[in-house]
Design a protein around this motif. Structure first.
Motif, PDB file in Angstrom:
ATOM      1  N   HIS A   1       0.870  -1.200  -0.178  1.00  0.00           N
ATOM      2  CA  HIS A   1       0.024  -0.059   0.135  1.00  0.00           C
ATOM      3  C   HIS A   1       0.736   1.242   0.015  1.00  0.00           C
ATOM      4  CE1 HIS A   1      -3.508  -2.479   0.481  1.00  0.00           C
ATOM      5  NE2 HIS A   1      -3.000  -3.068   1.630  1.00  0.00           N
ATOM      6  N   VAL A   2       2.148   1.006   0.325  1.00  0.00           N
ATOM      7  CA  VAL A   2       3.033   2.430   0.237  1.00  0.00           C
ATOM      8  C   VAL A   2       3.893   2.323  -0.928  1.00  0.00           C
ATOM      9  CG1 VAL A   2       4.532   3.814   1.441  1.00  0.00           C
ATOM     10  CG2 VAL A   2       2.551   2.556   2.648  1.00  0.00           C
ATOM     11  N   ILE A   3       4.881   1.239  -1.049  1.00  0.00           N
ATOM     12  CA  ILE A   3       5.813   1.109  -1.934  1.00  0.00           C
ATOM     13  C   ILE A   3       5.501   0.786  -3.237  1.00  0.00           C
ATOM     14  CG2 ILE A   3       8.137   0.274  -2.609  1.00  0.00           C
ATOM     15  CD1 ILE A   3       8.505  -0.339   0.604  1.00  0.00           C
ATOM     16  N   SER A   4       4.576  -0.181  -3.490  1.00  0.00           N
ATOM     17  CA  SER A   4       4.393  -0.640  -4.806  1.00  0.00           C
ATOM     18  C   SER A   4       3.179   0.422  -5.539  1.00  0.00           C
ATOM     19  CB  SER A   4       3.326  -1.705  -4.776  1.00  0.00           C
ATOM     20  OG  SER A   4       4.164  -2.833  -4.315  1.00  0.00           O
ATOM     21  N   PRO A   5       2.605   1.346  -5.047  1.00  0.00           N
ATOM     22  CA  PRO A   5       1.787   2.287  -5.839  1.00  0.00           C
ATOM     23  C   PRO A   5       2.542   3.480  -6.100  1.00  0.00           C
ATOM     24  CG  PRO A   5       0.444   1.761  -3.747  1.00  0.00           C
ATOM     25  CD  PRO A   5       2.033   1.006  -3.584  1.00  0.00           C
ATOM     26  N   LEU A   6       3.875   3.518  -5.661  1.00  0.00           N
ATOM     27  CA  LEU A   6       4.417   4.839  -5.943  1.00  0.00           C
ATOM     28  C   LEU A   6       4.880   4.726  -7.361  1.00  0.00           C
ATOM     29  CD1 LEU A   6       6.989   4.997  -2.868  1.00  0.00           C
ATOM     30  CD2 LEU A   6       5.021   6.432  -3.522  1.00  0.00           C
ATOM     31  N   SER A   7       4.563   5.858  -8.105  1.00  0.00           N
ATOM     32  CA  SER A   7       4.867   5.754  -9.420  1.00  0.00           C
ATOM     33  C   SER A   7       6.348   6.075  -9.727  1.00  0.00           C
ATOM     34  CB  SER A   7       4.219   7.303 -10.001  1.00  0.00           C
ATOM     35  OG  SER A   7       4.639   8.464  -9.332  1.00  0.00           O
ATOM     36  N   PRO A   8       6.847   5.825 -10.919  1.00  0.00           N
ATOM     37  CA  PRO A   8       8.008   5.822 -11.344  1.00  0.00           C
ATOM     38  C   PRO A   8       8.696   7.163 -11.221  1.00  0.00           C
ATOM     39  CG  PRO A   8       7.133   4.682 -12.763  1.00  0.00           C
ATOM     40  CD  PRO A   8       5.837   5.000 -12.179  1.00  0.00           C
ATOM     41  N   GLY A   9       9.724   7.577 -10.914  1.00  0.00           N
ATOM     42  CA  GLY A   9      10.340   9.006 -10.464  1.00  0.00           C
ATOM     43  C   GLY A   9      10.160   9.295  -9.085  1.00  0.00           C
ATOM     44  N   ASN A  10       9.498   8.446  -8.389  1.00  0.00           N
ATOM     45  CA  ASN A  10       9.350   8.759  -6.895  1.00  0.00           C
ATOM     46  C   ASN A  10      10.238   7.914  -6.213  1.00  0.00           C
ATOM     47  OD1 ASN A  10       8.341  10.248  -4.643  1.00  0.00           O
ATOM     48  ND2 ASN A  10       6.247   9.434  -4.999  1.00  0.00           N
ATOM     49  N   GLU A  11      11.378   7.818  -6.368  1.00  0.00           N
ATOM     50  CA  GLU A  11      12.387   6.845  -5.688  1.00  0.00           C
ATOM     51  C   GLU A  11      12.769   7.267  -4.256  1.00  0.00           C
ATOM     52  OE1 GLU A  11      12.827   7.943  -8.739  1.00  0.00           O
ATOM     53  OE2 GLU A  11      12.510   6.164  -9.909  1.00  0.00           O
ATOM     54  N   THR A  12      12.802   8.613  -4.094  1.00  0.00           N
ATOM     55  CA  THR A  12      12.765   9.129  -2.906  1.00  0.00           C
ATOM     56  C   THR A  12      11.885   8.743  -1.624  1.00  0.00           C
ATOM     57  OG1 THR A  12      13.630  11.122  -3.617  1.00  0.00           O
ATOM     58  CG2 THR A  12      13.021  11.390  -1.230  1.00  0.00           C
ATOM     59  N   SER A  13      10.694   8.616  -2.026  1.00  0.00           N
ATOM     60  CA  SER A  13       9.728   8.043  -0.995  1.00  0.00           C
ATOM     61  C   SER A  13       9.677   6.488  -1.160  1.00  0.00           C
ATOM     62  CB  SER A  13       8.383   8.413  -1.608  1.00  0.00           C
ATOM     63  OG  SER A  13       8.003   9.939  -1.583  1.00  0.00           O
ATOM     64  N   ALA A  14      10.095   5.821  -1.863  1.00  0.00           N
ATOM     65  CA  ALA A  14      10.406   4.490  -1.800  1.00  0.00           C
ATOM     66  C   ALA A  14      11.543   4.034  -0.714  1.00  0.00           C
ATOM     67  CB  ALA A  14      10.448   3.898  -3.211  1.00  0.00           C
ATOM     68  N   ALA A  15      12.406   4.852  -1.089  1.00  0.00           N
ATOM     69  CA  ALA A  15      13.704   4.744  -0.147  1.00  0.00           C
ATOM     70  C   ALA A  15      13.287   5.078   1.340  1.00  0.00           C
ATOM     71  CB  ALA A  15      14.750   5.763  -0.556  1.00  0.00           C
ATOM     72  N   GLY A  16      12.393   6.215   1.302  1.00  0.00           N
ATOM     73  CA  GLY A  16      12.236   6.672   2.736  1.00  0.00           C
ATOM     74  C   GLY A  16      11.379   5.322   3.290  1.00  0.00           C
ATOM     75  N   ALA A  17      10.579   4.734   2.646  1.00  0.00           N
ATOM     76  CA  ALA A  17       9.553   3.843   3.069  1.00  0.00           C
ATOM     77  C   ALA A  17      10.595   2.438   3.559  1.00  0.00           C
ATOM     78  CB  ALA A  17       8.664   3.221   2.021  1.00  0.00           C
TER      79      ALA A  17
ATOM     80  N   GLU B   1      13.665   2.577   4.462  1.00  0.00           N
ATOM     81  CA  GLU B   1      14.305   2.946   5.902  1.00  0.00           C
ATOM     82  C   GLU B   1      13.328   2.877   6.868  1.00  0.00           C
ATOM     83  OE1 GLU B   1      15.751   7.121   5.184  1.00  0.00           O
ATOM     84  OE2 GLU B   1      17.349   6.737   4.022  1.00  0.00           O
ATOM     85  N   LEU B   2      12.003   3.275   6.865  1.00  0.00           N
ATOM     86  CA  LEU B   2      11.216   3.090   7.759  1.00  0.00           C
ATOM     87  C   LEU B   2      11.148   1.560   8.114  1.00  0.00           C
ATOM     88  CD1 LEU B   2       8.952   4.148   9.973  1.00  0.00           C
ATOM     89  CD2 LEU B   2       7.514   4.258   7.769  1.00  0.00           C
ATOM     90  N   MET B   3      10.936   0.824   7.236  1.00  0.00           N
ATOM     91  CA  MET B   3      10.866  -0.647   7.695  1.00  0.00           C
ATOM     92  C   MET B   3      12.138  -1.381   8.268  1.00  0.00           C
ATOM     93  SD  MET B   3       7.899  -1.761   7.075  1.00  0.00           S
ATOM     94  CE  MET B   3       8.360  -3.171   7.753  1.00  0.00           C
ATOM     95  N   SER B   4      13.163  -0.590   7.818  1.00  0.00           N
ATOM     96  CA  SER B   4      14.546  -1.132   8.413  1.00  0.00           C
ATOM     97  C   SER B   4      14.363  -0.849   9.989  1.00  0.00           C
ATOM     98  CB  SER B   4      15.689  -0.287   7.970  1.00  0.00           C
ATOM     99  OG  SER B   4      16.794  -0.756   8.570  1.00  0.00           O
ATOM    100  N   VAL B   5      13.854   0.418  10.266  1.00  0.00           N
ATOM    101  CA  VAL B   5      14.124   0.881  11.654  1.00  0.00           C
ATOM    102  C   VAL B   5      13.009   0.177  12.534  1.00  0.00           C
ATOM    103  CG1 VAL B   5      13.160   2.865  13.248  1.00  0.00           C
ATOM    104  CG2 VAL B   5      14.702   3.114  11.201  1.00  0.00           C
ATOM    105  N   ILE B   6      11.501  -0.194  11.771  1.00  0.00           N
ATOM    106  CA  ILE B   6      10.655  -0.869  12.585  1.00  0.00           C
ATOM    107  C   ILE B   6      11.221  -2.538  12.814  1.00  0.00           C
ATOM    108  CG2 ILE B   6       8.257  -2.049  12.324  1.00  0.00           C
ATOM    109  CD1 ILE B   6       7.795   0.540  10.637  1.00  0.00           C
ATOM    110  N   ARG B   7      11.958  -2.991  11.988  1.00  0.00           N
ATOM    111  CA  ARG B   7      12.233  -4.322  12.063  1.00  0.00           C
ATOM    112  C   ARG B   7      13.316  -4.330  13.236  1.00  0.00           C
ATOM    113  NH1 ARG B   7      13.971  -4.106   6.984  1.00  0.00           N
ATOM    114  NH2 ARG B   7      12.298  -4.730   5.242  1.00  0.00           N
ATOM    115  N   ARG B   8      14.221  -3.342  13.351  1.00  0.00           N
ATOM    116  CA  ARG B   8      15.148  -3.308  14.473  1.00  0.00           C
ATOM    117  C   ARG B   8      14.560  -3.121  15.831  1.00  0.00           C
ATOM    118  NH1 ARG B   8      18.473  -0.292  10.826  1.00  0.00           N
ATOM    119  NH2 ARG B   8      17.758   1.555  11.649  1.00  0.00           N
ATOM    120  N   TYR B   9      13.206  -2.242  15.926  1.00  0.00           N
ATOM    121  CA  TYR B   9      12.417  -1.921  17.027  1.00  0.00           C
ATOM    122  C   TYR B   9      11.900  -3.215  17.559  1.00  0.00           C
ATOM    123  CZ  TYR B   9       9.208   0.207  20.117  1.00  0.00           C
ATOM    124  OH  TYR B   9       8.272   0.500  21.196  1.00  0.00           O
TER     125      TYR B   9
END
Length: 92
Positions: A64-80, A82-90
């Motif tokens: 619902h967050v990464i897949s729907p991102l349109s091409p050219g929105n790599e910054t948002s995908a990278a941010g998502a 990063e967030l998953m990485s933090v949540i995994r560690r937490y």
């Protein structure tokens, strides 16, 4: 198809394990088991619940967050990611 439908079998297996662990705590309390044993069981439940939570969050983020991102929105995908990485560690 939703991520919970795709992973339904795996998610239900996790829920059933959690249910079994909760029932084990109930049995231990009824049997007046030492508190350290009960605490160890509760700690395992916490870990299992965190694992289930992480799996659901990851599936939600991917579908619902990464897949729907349109091409050219790599910054948002990278941010998502990063967030998953933090949540995994937490949650570990």
């Amino acid at each position: 198809m939703s991520h919970t439908q795709k992973n339904k079998t795996q998610l239900l297996a996790r829920v059933r394990r959690l249910k079994g662990q909760l029932e084990a705590v109930e049995r231990q309390l009824e049997a007046e088991a030492p508190c350290a044993e009960v605490l160890n069981l509760v700690a395992s439940i916490r870990g299992a619940a965190n694992g289930l939570t992480l799996e659901l969050i990851e599936g939600h983020m991917q579908e619902h967050v990464i897949s729907p991102l349109s091409p050219g929105n790599e910054t948002s995908a990278a941010g998502a990611e990063e967030l998953m990485s933090v949540i995994r560690r937490y949650l570990k």
